[in-house]
Design an enzyme around this catalytic site. Sequence first.
Site, mmCIF file in Angstrom:
data_model
loop_
_atom_site.group_PDB
_atom_site.id
_atom_site.type_symbol
_atom_site.label_atom_id
_atom_site.label_comp_id
_atom_site.label_asym_id
_atom_site.label_seq_id
_atom_site.Cartn_x
_atom_site.Cartn_y
_atom_site.Cartn_z
ATOM 1 N N GLY A 192 0.301 -1.433 -0.094
ATOM 2 C CA GLY A 192 -0.102 0.001 -0.230
ATOM 3 C C GLY A 192 0.661 0.885 0.115
ATOM 4 O O GLY A 192 1.800 1.378 -0.387
ATOM 5 N N CYS A 193 0.142 2.578 0.583
ATOM 6 C CA CYS A 193 0.908 3.637 0.506
ATOM 7 C C CYS A 193 2.419 3.464 0.831
ATOM 8 O O CYS A 193 3.371 4.538 0.706
ATOM 9 C CB CYS A 193 0.450 4.675 1.341
ATOM 10 S SG CYS A 193 -1.081 4.790 0.489
ATOM 11 N N GLN A 194 3.073 2.673 2.044
ATOM 12 C CA GLN A 194 4.189 3.139 2.496
ATOM 13 C C GLN A 194 5.047 2.392 2.190
ATOM 14 O O GLN A 194 6.196 2.114 2.744
ATOM 15 C CB GLN A 194 4.225 2.348 4.342
ATOM 16 C CG GLN A 194 4.851 0.745 3.738
ATOM 17 C CD GLN A 194 3.066 0.758 4.493
ATOM 18 O OE1 GLN A 194 1.874 0.704 3.883
ATOM 19 N NE2 GLN A 194 3.262 -1.187 4.946
ATOM 20 N N PHE A 219 2.425 6.103 6.054
ATOM 21 C CA PHE A 219 1.186 5.423 6.269
ATOM 22 C C PHE A 219 0.712 4.193 5.306
ATOM 23 O O PHE A 219 0.939 4.517 4.024
ATOM 24 C CB PHE A 219 0.053 6.521 7.277
ATOM 25 C CG PHE A 219 0.604 7.081 7.473
ATOM 26 C CD1 PHE A 219 1.412 7.980 8.412
ATOM 27 C CD2 PHE A 219 0.203 8.361 6.877
ATOM 28 C CE1 PHE A 219 1.887 8.368 9.342
ATOM 29 C CE2 PHE A 219 0.956 10.039 7.279
ATOM 30 C CZ PHE A 219 1.166 9.674 8.436
#
Length: 259
Positions: free
Chosen positions: A50-52, A246
């Site tokens: 994901g975003c991290q 995050f």
Amino acid sequence: LAAASWTPAEIDHLIVASCTGVDCPGLDVRIAESLGMSSYLRRATIVGMGCQALLPSLYQAGNTVQVRPEARVLVLTLELCTLHFQHGRTLKNMLGSALFADGASAVVIGNGNRPGPQLLDSMTFSDYESQDEMAFHPGDTGYQIVLTGKIPKLVGARIGYLMDRFLGPHGLQVEDINHWVVHPGGMAILDQVQQQLELPEPALDHSRAVLRQYGNMSSATLLFVLQRTIEQSRPVAGDYGILLGFGPGLTIELGLLRW
């Protein structure tokens, strides 16, 4: 590659991060072939983080350069979130469609003499009890996003302690950080980070601008913020910066930069 004065054939290691699709052979093979990269290229993919995912990609790139100082590493993040548009008048569908966007970004890592930030240290924290608060599950109509309203407060409740623990061994405090490169997961997350760390008003302007202009492009977004920081804030030698990401897990990634 052009900015680093490197050609595709000079890259030793390619790392590709994405959470919006899985294939085999993967993007790394397709891209290496299309760019005419070496057949002896070392490759790695980071999927589903994901975003991290940018920060784990940078960790691996940094480890590669430490073991093989002559290595030249290319990191690519590529996210096509709109492939997973979900029909239906549910709040999570509307939030996912409004917040997430397509994007790609890339960075090269090596032991060269070119100006640029060094990644001095990194830290990962995962709150396993909160992993169901943020998720991206495959289904018959694509990936279904799960985002609860607890995420900003969960981040806010942890960020102060984590920052102190991260910076302490380096003899640094929040006030010593010149540049904040924070993943704009959403406006409420940025507000929580700013409030809990008591950052000055302009500290997260680049993150807010990227969110406003491009949306949340998952793992690709953080390099947009870093590029804007370099071009507009113009860090000077000796400046410190924080990379903050995050993602699902709930995971918080921290990286310490120095120019």
